[in-house]
Design a protein around this motif. Structure first.
Motif, short mmCIF file in Angstrom:
data_model
loop_
_atom_site.label_atom_id
_atom_site.label_comp_id
_atom_site.label_asym_id
_atom_site.label_seq_id
_atom_site.Cartn_x
_atom_site.Cartn_y
_atom_site.Cartn_z
N MET A 1 41.75 37.51 39.86
CA MET A 1 41.70 38.94 40.09
C MET A 1 41.61 39.61 38.73
N GLU A 2 40.66 40.49 38.60
CA GLU A 2 40.45 41.18 37.34
C GLU A 2 41.55 42.22 37.10
N LYS A 3 42.05 42.26 35.89
CA LYS A 3 43.10 43.22 35.57
C LYS A 3 42.48 44.54 35.11
N ASP A 4 42.84 45.58 35.82
CA ASP A 4 42.47 46.93 35.42
C ASP A 4 43.59 47.86 35.90
N GLU A 5 43.42 49.13 35.70
CA GLU A 5 44.47 50.09 36.05
C GLU A 5 44.86 50.01 37.53
N VAL A 6 43.87 49.88 38.39
CA VAL A 6 44.13 49.85 39.83
C VAL A 6 44.83 48.56 40.23
N THR A 7 44.31 47.41 39.78
CA THR A 7 44.94 46.15 40.17
C THR A 7 46.33 46.01 39.57
N GLU A 8 46.53 46.50 38.37
CA GLU A 8 47.88 46.45 37.78
C GLU A 8 48.86 47.27 38.61
N PHE A 9 48.43 48.43 39.08
CA PHE A 9 49.28 49.25 39.94
C PHE A 9 49.60 48.49 41.23
N MET A 10 48.57 47.91 41.86
CA MET A 10 48.77 47.18 43.11
C MET A 10 49.74 46.02 42.91
N ASP A 12 52.05 45.66 40.61
CA ASP A 12 53.40 46.18 40.38
C ASP A 12 54.07 46.58 41.70
N VAL A 13 53.32 47.25 42.56
CA VAL A 13 53.86 47.69 43.85
C VAL A 13 54.23 46.49 44.72
N MET A 14 53.48 45.40 44.61
CA MET A 14 53.70 44.23 45.46
C MET A 14 54.61 43.18 44.83
#
Length: 83
Positions: A1-10, A12-14
Motif C-alpha cells: 500500500m502506497e504511503k500518502d496523506e490519505v493512506t496514513e490517515f486511514m 492511523d484510524v484503523m
C-alpha cells in the motif's frame, strides 16, 4: 500500500499498522461513497486472494441500500400526497 496523506490517515484510524497488501471496496449509493470495506493481510502476511466474489457482494449491497433509499422516498412522497 502506497504511503500518502490519505493512506496514513486511514492506517492511523484503523490501529496504526501497515499491512503489506490491502484492498478497499467502496459501497456506492447515488454516485457517492457511503461506506468503505477494508481488507488486509496484516496477520497472515499472505497474498490477498481473488476478490471477485467480494466485489460482486459489495456491488449488490450498494444496490440493495439504494433500493431501500428509493423505496423510502416513494413512501414519503405517497404519504405527503395523501395529506
Amino acid at each position: 500500500m502506497e504511503k500518502d496523506e490519505v493512506t496514513e490517515f486511514m492506517v492511523d484510524v484503523m490501529g496504526g499498522y501497515w499491512p503489506e497488501n490491502a484492498a478497499f471496496f467502496p459501497i456506492i449509493i447515488e454516485n457517492k461513497v457511503v461506506a468503505l470495506l477494508h481488507c488486509d493481510n496484516y496477520t497472515s502476511k499472505e497474498q490477498i486472494p481473488s476478490t471477485d466474489g467480494l466485489e460482486i457482494f459489495i456491488d449488490q449491497a450498494g444496490i440493495a441500500l439504494e433500493k431501500t433509499l428509493l423505496q423510502r422516498r416513494l413512501q414519503d412522497l405517497d404519504k405527503n400526497s395523501k395529506e
